[in-house]
Design a protein around this motif. Structure first.
Motif, PDB file in Angstrom:
ATOM      1  N   PRO A 154     -10.970 -38.848  -5.288  1.00 15.14           N
ATOM      2  CA  PRO A 154     -10.284 -40.139  -5.418  1.00 15.14           C
ATOM      3  C   PRO A 154      -9.037 -40.235  -4.533  1.00 15.14           C
ATOM      4  CG  PRO A 154     -10.892 -39.319  -7.560  1.00 15.14           C
ATOM      5  CD  PRO A 154     -11.203 -38.224  -6.600  1.00 15.14           C
ATOM      6  N   ASP A 155      -8.462 -39.090  -4.144  1.00 11.64           N
ATOM      7  CA  ASP A 155      -7.252 -39.097  -3.317  1.00 11.64           C
ATOM      8  C   ASP A 155      -7.544 -39.313  -1.834  1.00 11.64           C
ATOM      9  OD1 ASP A 155      -5.693 -38.623  -5.519  1.00 11.64           O
ATOM     10  OD2 ASP A 155      -5.886 -36.449  -5.347  1.00 11.64           O
ATOM     11  N   GLY A 156      -8.731 -38.881  -1.372  1.00  6.63           N
ATOM     12  CA  GLY A 156      -9.042 -39.004   0.046  1.00  6.63           C
ATOM     13  C   GLY A 156     -10.190 -38.109   0.453  1.00  6.63           C
ATOM     14  N   ILE A 157     -10.345 -37.950   1.792  1.00  5.05           N
ATOM     15  CA  ILE A 157     -11.511 -37.187   2.263  1.00  5.05           C
ATOM     16  C   ILE A 157     -11.261 -35.684   2.185  1.00  5.05           C
ATOM     17  CG2 ILE A 157     -12.334 -39.015   3.765  1.00  5.05           C
ATOM     18  CD1 ILE A 157     -11.309 -37.375   6.143  1.00  5.05           C
ATOM     19  N   VAL A 158     -12.348 -34.958   1.976  1.00  6.20           N
ATOM     20  CA  VAL A 158     -12.291 -33.511   1.827  1.00  6.20           C
ATOM     21  C   VAL A 158     -12.948 -32.828   3.027  1.00  6.20           C
ATOM     22  CG1 VAL A 158     -13.178 -31.570   0.476  1.00  6.20           C
ATOM     23  CG2 VAL A 158     -12.252 -33.579  -0.679  1.00  6.20           C
ATOM     24  N   ALA A 172     -17.632 -28.090   5.136  1.00  5.94           N
ATOM     25  CA  ALA A 172     -16.534 -27.729   6.056  1.00  5.94           C
ATOM     26  C   ALA A 172     -15.379 -28.678   5.782  1.00  5.94           C
ATOM     27  CB  ALA A 172     -16.996 -27.858   7.485  1.00  5.94           C
ATOM     28  N   LEU A 173     -14.188 -28.121   5.593  1.00  8.89           N
ATOM     29  CA  LEU A 173     -13.033 -28.935   5.219  1.00  8.89           C
ATOM     30  C   LEU A 173     -12.444 -29.662   6.435  1.00  8.89           C
ATOM     31  CD1 LEU A 173     -11.308 -26.319   2.893  1.00  8.89           C
ATOM     32  CD2 LEU A 173     -12.776 -28.209   2.213  1.00  8.89           C
ATOM     33  N   VAL A 174     -11.778 -30.780   6.191  1.00  8.43           N
ATOM     34  CA  VAL A 174     -11.160 -31.531   7.300  1.00  8.43           C
ATOM     35  C   VAL A 174     -10.057 -30.727   7.970  1.00  8.43           C
ATOM     36  CG1 VAL A 174     -11.641 -33.909   6.687  1.00  8.43           C
ATOM     37  CG2 VAL A 174      -9.721 -32.757   5.627  1.00  8.43           C
ATOM     38  N   THR A 175      -9.522 -29.745   7.251  1.00  7.73           N
ATOM     39  CA  THR A 175      -8.448 -28.927   7.824  1.00  7.73           C
ATOM     40  C   THR A 175      -8.976 -27.851   8.770  1.00  7.73           C
ATOM     41  OG1 THR A 175      -8.587 -27.662   5.785  1.00  7.73           O
ATOM     42  CG2 THR A 175      -6.779 -29.221   5.970  1.00  7.73           C
ATOM     43  N   ASP A 176     -10.303 -27.660   8.801  1.00  8.96           N
ATOM     44  CA  ASP A 176     -10.881 -26.645   9.683  1.00  8.96           C
ATOM     45  C   ASP A 176     -10.619 -27.018  11.150  1.00  8.96           C
ATOM     46  OD1 ASP A 176     -12.904 -24.324   9.906  1.00  8.96           O
ATOM     47  OD2 ASP A 176     -13.574 -25.802  11.354  1.00  8.96           O
ATOM     48  N   PRO A 177     -10.269 -26.029  11.990  1.00  6.95           N
ATOM     49  CA  PRO A 177      -9.956 -26.351  13.391  1.00  6.95           C
ATOM     50  C   PRO A 177     -11.098 -27.025  14.159  1.00  6.95           C
ATOM     51  CG  PRO A 177      -9.222 -24.138  12.854  1.00  6.95           C
ATOM     52  CD  PRO A 177     -10.007 -24.619  11.671  1.00  6.95           C
ATOM     53  N   VAL A 257      -5.436 -34.922   0.431  1.00  8.53           N
ATOM     54  CA  VAL A 257      -6.062 -34.009  -0.530  1.00  8.53           C
ATOM     55  C   VAL A 257      -5.615 -32.580  -0.226  1.00  8.53           C
ATOM     56  CG1 VAL A 257      -8.262 -33.098  -1.369  1.00  8.53           C
ATOM     57  CG2 VAL A 257      -8.080 -35.494  -0.724  1.00  8.53           C
ATOM     58  N   ASP A 258      -5.204 -31.867  -1.261  1.00  5.54           N
ATOM     59  CA  ASP A 258      -4.871 -30.456  -1.101  1.00  5.54           C
ATOM     60  C   ASP A 258      -6.191 -29.674  -1.167  1.00  5.54           C
ATOM     61  OD1 ASP A 258      -3.989 -27.897  -1.139  1.00  5.54           O
ATOM     62  OD2 ASP A 258      -2.778 -28.056  -2.949  1.00  5.54           O
ATOM     63  N   THR A 259      -6.712 -29.316   0.002  1.00  6.03           N
ATOM     64  CA  THR A 259      -8.048 -28.703   0.054  1.00  6.03           C
ATOM     65  C   THR A 259      -8.058 -27.275  -0.492  1.00  6.03           C
ATOM     66  OG1 THR A 259      -7.578 -28.140   2.354  1.00  6.03           O
ATOM     67  CG2 THR A 259      -8.949 -30.073   1.964  1.00  6.03           C
ATOM     68  N   SER A 260      -6.879 -26.716  -0.707  1.00  6.65           N
ATOM     69  CA  SER A 260      -6.855 -25.359  -1.252  1.00  6.65           C
ATOM     70  C   SER A 260      -6.948 -25.362  -2.778  1.00  6.65           C
ATOM     71  CB  SER A 260      -5.589 -24.633  -0.800  1.00  6.65           C
ATOM     72  OG  SER A 260      -4.465 -25.262  -1.375  1.00  6.65           O
ATOM     73  N   ARG A 261      -6.896 -26.563  -3.368  1.00  8.33           N
ATOM     74  CA  ARG A 261      -6.945 -26.641  -4.838  1.00  8.33           C
ATOM     75  C   ARG A 261      -8.009 -27.620  -5.312  1.00  8.33           C
ATOM     76  NH1 ARG A 261      -3.714 -22.913  -7.172  1.00  8.33           N
ATOM     77  NH2 ARG A 261      -1.907 -22.477  -5.895  1.00  8.33           N
ATOM     78  N   LEU A 262      -9.148 -27.548  -4.691  1.00 12.50           N
ATOM     79  CA  LEU A 262     -10.213 -28.486  -5.044  1.00 12.50           C
ATOM     80  C   LEU A 262     -10.948 -28.042  -6.296  1.00 12.50           C
ATOM     81  CD1 LEU A 262     -11.805 -29.088  -1.547  1.00 12.50           C
ATOM     82  CD2 LEU A 262     -10.598 -30.771  -2.907  1.00 12.50           C
TER      83      LEU A 262
END
Lengths: 286, 166
Positions: A154-158, A172-177, A257-262
């Motif tokens: 609900p907060d945004g894309i993962v 694969a997370l959006v934070t991945d290079p 989204v905090d992808t480390s706390r999904l």
């Protein structure tokens, strides 16, 4: 020849064990390969254990939290009662607005882009390799989750589904290079690309220097990549750099989204196979 | 049998790590449990048996990564061979010396992994991988300290000779 092979069979075997995966890596590169029956078997074996462990740990944490929460539940209940009254009045107002919006859409013959089914899933594990930031979720092909679909909260894309098997999928997370998402600034509609840069903020790329963007602007998906549906929250602009020269400006995007706390996610959109032939793949795992 | 036990341990450790990392919220600071296992193989296993086990362990790591490319399978076998070579020069007996040995192996493994990732990434961004490495190596050393007695126990159980009462 045969005796030579027999004599050097051990070094030969070790050589094959070393060079075969190297050759496979050099051939397939960063794309990887689709899962074969051995891969599927191993995933089918390990994923339920991951899910069981996650459920056990979550259960223990929830039991402790429940006990602590019960202590302040009366005050919280009163506060929630008041909040509920406020929200109900807001919902009534929004209902009117929604009905009006529906009438106007109908009037304009606006066809809303339906991204496809929405599949809820639970995060059961994190990829143990730091090279690719990905998580494993508890929904797979059986639930209608396929490679290429986007994953949101609900907060945004993962992120994006990069592999799906029977009852599980890897995201694969959006934070991945390697991640790229086509985005726009919500306020000014300026378009750019959000690139992953490892753990931490994303990088705003391909944003022309003349475009209107400011610190604190909300960044949303533009939908032009054919992967993420338009309008999903990506994050907020921070550390905007507008240089005197060059074509583009650069900024960080603090992910929504905090992808480390999904924990729970929603899989939406269409798989690669359902994409139109002419669709671009700007926002994809390269 | 030793091969199957190694694969089983690797599978269990990777699964456990994957869940613990998720719960702890560590994203880049990972524990390379597989490198610890490969380091132990380099010290104790024969060439073929160790190479086969390292191959299997690397394959599992590749599979868990979500995008199996073969890189970690290759690196596991290479780390095993390099570890065997190094073990001829150093004497690794206790848990502490094993932890140092595993940390060295993890450093080599991590640097090679970053190098190959840099080779295949379009923009060549490896800074996040390298910045997380000191913590990763330290955590791997700690894991090696804890896992050493466990591995020794499994090794002893495997090496037990069948007797009349067994």
């Amino acid at each position: 020849m045969l005796s030579l092979l027999k004599r050097y069979r051990r070094p030969l075997l070790v050589g094959i064990l070393l060079l075969y995966p190297l050759a496979a890596f050099l051939v397939s590169g960063r794309r990887g390969r689709d899962p074969n029956f051995i891969d599927r078997g191993v995933i089918a074996l390990t994923a339920p254990v991951q899910q069981g462990l996650t459920a056990t740990i979550d259960g223990a944490v929830a039991a402790v939290r429940n006990y602590l929460d019960l202590r302040g539940v009366r005050q919280e209940n009163d506060a929630l009662h008041l909040e509920n009254l406020q929200l109900r009045s807001t919902v009534q107002v929004l209902g009117e607005t929604r009905a009006e919006n529906g009438r106007l859409r109908k009037l304009l013959a606006y066809a809303e882009a339906v991204p496809g089914p929405e599949v809820p899933a639970r995060v059961v594990g994190v990829n143990p390799v730091a090279k690719l930031l990905s998580v494993r979720i508890s929904s797979g092909e059986q639930d209608g989750v396929f490679r290429g679909m986007s994953v949101v909260t609900p907060d945004g894309i993962v992120g994006q589904v990069i592999r799906a098997t029977g009852g599980y999928a890897d995201v694969a997370l959006v934070t991945d290079p390697q991640s790229r998402v086509a985005v726009r600034v919500q306020r000014s509609r300026a378009r750019g690309t959000a690139a992953g840069a490892g753990n931490g903020p994303l990088t705003l790329e391909n944003m022309l220097r003349t475009e209107d963007v400011e610190d604190g602007d909300l960044i949303i998906t533009s939908g032009t990549d054919g992967i993420y549906p338009p309008g999903l929250v990506v994050g907020r602009v921070t550390h905007l750099e507008k240089k005197e020269h060059g074509m583009f400006q650069r900024a960080d995007i603090l992910p929504a989204v905090d992808t480390s706390r999904l924990e729970e996610v929603l899989v939406v959109g269409s798989p690669y196979s359902a994409m139109a032939p002419g669709a671009t793949a700007e926002g994809s795992q390269k | 049998m030793k091969f199957l036990v190694t694969v089983g341990i690797a599978l269990a450790l990777l699964t456990l790590e994957s869940v613990l990392v998720q719960q702890a919220g560590l994203v880049l600071g990972r524990v390379d449990v597989t490198v610890v296992l490969v380091a132990f193989l380099a010290l104790r296993a024969s060439l073929v048996e160790g190479a086969l086990s390292a191959f299997a362990v690397g394959y599992l790591l590749d599979l868990m990564s979500g995008q199996p490319t073969g890189l970690f399978t290759f690196l596991a076998v290479l780390t095993f061979l390099a570890g065997r070579l190094v073990s001829t020069f150093v004497d690794v007996r206790g848990a502490v010396s094993f932890a140092l040995f595993a940390m060295g192996a993890d450093l080599g493994h991590g640097l090679l992994s970053a190098f190959f990732t840099w080779l295949t990434l379009k923009d060549g961004i490896t800074a996040p991988l390298l910045s997380g490495m000191p913590l990763q190596v330290a955590l791997t050393g700690l894991a090696a300290l804890g896992l050493y007695p466990l591995f020794k126990r499994f090794e002893t159980a495997q090496d037990r000779q069948p007797g009349l009462l067994r």
